[in-house]
Design a protein around this motif. Structure first.
Motif, PDB file in Angstrom:
ATOM      1  N   LEU A 108       0.839  -1.194   0.000  1.00 41.32           N
ATOM      2  CA  LEU A 108       0.000   0.000   0.000  1.00 41.32           C
ATOM      3  C   LEU A 108       0.877   1.248   0.000  1.00 41.32           C
ATOM      4  CD1 LEU A 108      -2.676  -1.119   2.621  1.00 41.32           C
ATOM      5  CD2 LEU A 108      -2.814  -1.246   0.123  1.00 41.32           C
ATOM      6  N   ARG A 109       0.610   2.137  -0.929  1.00 39.53           N
ATOM      7  CA  ARG A 109       1.415   3.360  -1.040  1.00 39.53           C
ATOM      8  C   ARG A 109       1.073   4.331   0.082  1.00 39.53           C
ATOM      9  NH1 ARG A 109       4.295   6.414  -4.679  1.00 39.53           N
ATOM     10  NH2 ARG A 109       4.226   4.752  -6.231  1.00 39.53           N
ATOM     11  N   VAL A 110       2.096   4.983   0.617  1.00 39.38           N
ATOM     12  CA  VAL A 110       1.909   6.057   1.586  1.00 39.38           C
ATOM     13  C   VAL A 110       2.746   7.253   1.149  1.00 39.38           C
ATOM     14  CG1 VAL A 110       1.411   4.510   3.523  1.00 39.38           C
ATOM     15  CG2 VAL A 110       3.773   5.238   3.099  1.00 39.38           C
ATOM     16  N   ASP A 111       2.304   8.440   1.549  1.00 37.81           N
ATOM     17  CA  ASP A 111       3.074   9.654   1.286  1.00 37.81           C
ATOM     18  C   ASP A 111       4.087   9.913   2.390  1.00 37.81           C
ATOM     19  OD1 ASP A 111       1.703  10.185  -1.076  1.00 37.81           O
ATOM     20  OD2 ASP A 111       0.174  11.389  -0.078  1.00 37.81           O
ATOM     21  N   ASP A 112       3.725   9.542   3.624  1.00 39.08           N
ATOM     22  CA  ASP A 112       4.561   9.859   4.783  1.00 39.08           C
ATOM     23  C   ASP A 112       4.585   8.659   5.726  1.00 39.08           C
ATOM     24  OD1 ASP A 112       5.957  11.012   6.887  1.00 39.08           O
ATOM     25  OD2 ASP A 112       4.196  12.078   7.654  1.00 39.08           O
ATOM     26  N   ALA A 150       6.558   7.970   8.209  1.00 36.87           N
ATOM     27  CA  ALA A 150       6.749   8.325   9.612  1.00 36.87           C
ATOM     28  C   ALA A 150       5.444   8.765  10.265  1.00 36.87           C
ATOM     29  CB  ALA A 150       7.801   9.428   9.738  1.00 36.87           C
ATOM     30  N   GLY A 151       4.572   9.373   9.487  1.00 42.36           N
ATOM     31  CA  GLY A 151       3.305   9.839  10.036  1.00 42.36           C
ATOM     32  C   GLY A 151       2.163   8.866   9.870  1.00 42.36           C
ATOM     33  N   ALA A 152       2.386   7.761   9.161  1.00 40.57           N
ATOM     34  CA  ALA A 152       1.306   6.796   8.912  1.00 40.57           C
ATOM     35  C   ALA A 152       0.998   5.995  10.174  1.00 40.57           C
ATOM     36  CB  ALA A 152       1.694   5.861   7.772  1.00 40.57           C
ATOM     37  N   ARG A 153      -0.271   5.622  10.306  1.00 39.02           N
ATOM     38  CA  ARG A 153      -0.717   4.801  11.421  1.00 39.02           C
ATOM     39  C   ARG A 153      -1.653   3.722  10.883  1.00 39.02           C
ATOM     40  NH1 ARG A 153       2.668   7.640  12.903  1.00 39.02           N
ATOM     41  NH2 ARG A 153       2.766   9.053  14.709  1.00 39.02           N
ATOM     42  N   LEU A 154      -1.504   2.502  11.420  1.00 43.16           N
ATOM     43  CA  LEU A 154      -2.402   1.409  11.068  1.00 43.16           C
ATOM     44  C   LEU A 154      -3.238   1.078  12.293  1.00 43.16           C
ATOM     45  CD1 LEU A 154      -3.243  -0.668   8.883  1.00 43.16           C
ATOM     46  CD2 LEU A 154      -1.583  -2.246   9.911  1.00 43.16           C
ATOM     47  N   HIS A 155      -4.558   1.239  12.164  1.00 41.01           N
ATOM     48  CA  HIS A 155      -5.491   1.002  13.259  1.00 41.01           C
ATOM     49  C   HIS A 155      -6.201  -0.342  13.054  1.00 41.01           C
ATOM     50  CE1 HIS A 155      -5.419   5.293  14.667  1.00 41.01           C
ATOM     51  NE2 HIS A 155      -5.021   5.458  13.420  1.00 41.01           N
ATOM     52  N   GLY A 156      -6.523  -0.999  14.179  1.00 37.97           N
ATOM     53  CA  GLY A 156      -7.301  -2.220  14.125  1.00 37.97           C
ATOM     54  C   GLY A 156      -6.612  -3.428  14.724  1.00 37.97           C
ATOM     55  N   LEU A 157      -5.335  -3.290  15.047  1.00 40.53           N
ATOM     56  CA  LEU A 157      -4.582  -4.411  15.616  1.00 40.53           C
ATOM     57  C   LEU A 157      -4.138  -4.132  17.052  1.00 40.53           C
ATOM     58  CD1 LEU A 157      -2.375  -5.181  12.500  1.00 40.53           C
ATOM     59  CD2 LEU A 157      -4.279  -6.569  13.339  1.00 40.53           C
ATOM     60  N   GLU A 158      -4.681  -3.079  17.636  1.00 33.39           N
ATOM     61  CA  GLU A 158      -4.230  -2.658  18.963  1.00 33.39           C
ATOM     62  C   GLU A 158      -4.383  -3.750  20.018  1.00 33.39           C
ATOM     63  OE1 GLU A 158      -5.664   1.062  16.798  1.00 33.39           O
ATOM     64  OE2 GLU A 158      -6.188  -1.064  16.924  1.00 33.39           O
ATOM     65  N   GLN A 195      -5.418 -14.569  13.692  1.00 32.64           N
ATOM     66  CA  GLN A 195      -6.826 -14.278  13.988  1.00 32.64           C
ATOM     67  C   GLN A 195      -7.091 -12.767  14.041  1.00 32.64           C
ATOM     68  OE1 GLN A 195      -9.166 -16.791  14.062  1.00 32.64           O
ATOM     69  NE2 GLN A 195      -7.410 -18.040  13.448  1.00 32.64           N
ATOM     70  N   ALA A 196      -6.601 -12.056  13.036  1.00 28.62           N
ATOM     71  CA  ALA A 196      -6.810 -10.602  12.959  1.00 28.62           C
ATOM     72  C   ALA A 196      -7.984 -10.324  12.038  1.00 28.62           C
ATOM     73  CB  ALA A 196      -5.549  -9.919  12.435  1.00 28.62           C
ATOM     74  N   ARG A 197      -9.183 -10.422  12.568  1.00 29.24           N
ATOM     75  CA  ARG A 197     -10.386 -10.384  11.727  1.00 29.24           C
ATOM     76  C   ARG A 197     -11.012  -8.997  11.608  1.00 29.24           C
ATOM     77  NH1 ARG A 197     -12.154 -15.705  10.881  1.00 29.24           N
ATOM     78  NH2 ARG A 197     -11.074 -17.229  12.156  1.00 29.24           N
ATOM     79  N   ALA A 198     -10.629  -8.052  12.461  1.00 29.59           N
ATOM     80  CA  ALA A 198     -11.265  -6.734  12.430  1.00 29.59           C
ATOM     81  C   ALA A 198     -10.830  -5.961  11.187  1.00 29.59           C
ATOM     82  CB  ALA A 198     -10.907  -5.948  13.693  1.00 29.59           C
ATOM     83  N   PRO A 199     -11.665  -5.082  10.636  1.00 26.43           N
ATOM     84  CA  PRO A 199     -11.190  -4.206   9.568  1.00 26.43           C
ATOM     85  C   PRO A 199     -10.012  -3.378  10.057  1.00 26.43           C
ATOM     86  CG  PRO A 199     -13.588  -4.099   9.750  1.00 26.43           C
ATOM     87  CD  PRO A 199     -13.094  -4.849  10.947  1.00 26.43           C
ATOM     88  N   LEU A 200      -9.058  -3.133   9.171  1.00 29.73           N
ATOM     89  CA  LEU A 200      -7.896  -2.311   9.475  1.00 29.73           C
ATOM     90  C   LEU A 200      -8.028  -0.989   8.722  1.00 29.73           C
ATOM     91  CD1 LEU A 200      -5.111  -5.025   9.078  1.00 29.73           C
ATOM     92  CD2 LEU A 200      -6.536  -4.530  11.079  1.00 29.73           C
ATOM     93  N   ARG A 201      -7.465   0.064   9.287  1.00 33.72           N
ATOM     94  CA  ARG A 201      -7.484   1.374   8.627  1.00 33.72           C
ATOM     95  C   ARG A 201      -6.074   1.934   8.597  1.00 33.72           C
ATOM     96  NH1 ARG A 201     -12.626   1.096  10.618  1.00 33.72           N
ATOM     97  NH2 ARG A 201     -14.252   1.926   9.236  1.00 33.72           N
ATOM     98  N   LEU A 202      -5.596   2.193   7.387  1.00 36.46           N
ATOM     99  CA  LEU A 202      -4.293   2.809   7.204  1.00 36.46           C
ATOM    100  C   LEU A 202      -4.513   4.305   7.009  1.00 36.46           C
ATOM    101  CD1 LEU A 202      -1.224   2.548   6.833  1.00 36.46           C
ATOM    102  CD2 LEU A 202      -1.656   2.190   4.382  1.00 36.46           C
ATOM    103  N   CYS A 203      -4.042   5.086   7.973  1.00 36.14           N
ATOM    104  CA  CYS A 203      -4.194   6.545   7.937  1.00 36.14           C
ATOM    105  C   CYS A 203      -2.864   7.149   7.522  1.00 36.14           C
ATOM    106  CB  CYS A 203      -4.621   7.072   9.302  1.00 36.14           C
ATOM    107  SG  CYS A 203      -6.220   6.424   9.861  1.00 36.14           S
ATOM    108  N   ASP A 204      -2.890   7.897   6.437  1.00 32.07           N
ATOM    109  CA  ASP A 204      -1.685   8.504   5.873  1.00 32.07           C
ATOM    110  C   ASP A 204      -2.002   9.964   5.583  1.00 32.07           C
ATOM    111  OD1 ASP A 204       0.702   9.040   4.489  1.00 32.07           O
ATOM    112  OD2 ASP A 204      -0.100   8.263   2.602  1.00 32.07           O
TER     113      ASP A 204
END
Length: 271
Positions: free
Chosen positions: A146-150, A152-160, A193-202
């Motif tokens: 998945l392409r990101v612009d930044d 260092a600033g990117a965050r992946l949510h859903g695996l916390e 068992q990572a079944r939740a939707p993930l969100r990549l914030c860039d």
């Protein structure tokens, strides 16, 4: 972005478009809302080796989890292009066992990959059918860059809240981090068992990643040192992508004779 000669084009709704190649049945590009959403290395090699970027198909073996070639053979084989309904924006490919595959993995199978575009969405489905007389097991993944612009600033949510296996630390089992995933140096984690939707914030962009039929998620970035040493990647390129992979890895899929398995990963542009 370098591309192989005459890539296959999937024209989606509005301005979206995906490009693919029958070599490895690999998605190479997906433009949606005027932005490229997949990463393809500018040094990607199209001469018959694994292609760095897009969505490589990992089958029948993930990494070194088996006696065969690392990440299997599907990504370095020519797949057949299947006919599709012209009214539906879809590409489809098939790979059947032959003498060469059976020399590496002694089973009769058919794998089918389908890519379908909907408004703000790209669905990538993979199915495997056991065509032989004996059961077999396999591990599998869609190795999605998945392409990101930044970075260092990117965050992946859903695996916390998910524990993981840290491949950088030799597969060490780790407790859930309790926070969105950040990218600072080499990272290679398997989340069973990572079944939740993930969100990549860039920055202002948010991409939702959903998986069905795939039990696990892998998150990978090589970090600066490893990227600089990869001939088909290069210095600084690690800052332009994150791999978020849907897979069945921690527990292999077992198929009885005549049985089939199917998994799907959906990329959904939220903004």
């Amino acid at each position: 972005m370098a591309l192989p000669d005459a890539p296959l084009r999937l024209a989606g709704p509005a301005d979206s478009e995906a490009l693919a190649t029958a070599f490895g049945a690999q998605l190479l590009s997906w433009r949606c809302r005027g932005r490229e959403r997949l990463y393809l290395s500018p040094r990607a090699d199209f001469s018959g080796t694994a292609i760095r970027g897009g969505v490589p198909v990992i089958f029948p073996q993930f990494a070194a989890r088996g006696p065969g070639p690392r990440h299997g053979f599907a990504r370095t084989r020519d797949w057949r292009v299947l006919p599709t309904d012209a009214r539906i924006p879809r590409l489809a490919f098939a790979l059947d066992d032959d003498d060469a595959t059976r020399a590496l993995w002694p089973h009769r199978f058919q794998a089918v990959l389908e890519a379908e575009a909907e408004p703000d969405r790209l669905h990538i489905g993979l199915s495997v059918r056991n065509r032989g007389d004996e059961a077999f097991e396999f591990t599998v993944a869609l190795h999605t860059y998945l392409r990101v612009d930044d970075l260092a600033g990117a965050r992946l949510h859903g695996l916390e809240d998910r524990p993981y296996l840290d491949s950088v630390a030799g597969g060490r089992a780790c407790a859930a981090a309790g926070a969105p995933l950040r990218f600072d140096g080499e990272l290679d984690r398997l989340y069973p068992q990572a079944r939740a939707p993930l969100r990549l914030c860039d920055g202002a962009h948010v991409l939702r990643v959903e998986a069905h039929g795939f039990a696990d998620a892998v998150v990978w970035n090589p970090g600066a040192a490893l990227a600089a040493g990869l001939g088909d990647l290069g210095e600084g390129e690690q800052g332009r992508f994150v791999c978020v992979e849907a897979g069945c890895i921690a527990e292999p899929v077992r198929l009885a004779p005549g049985a089939s398995w199917r998994g799907r990963q959906s990329l959904i542009v939220e903004r």
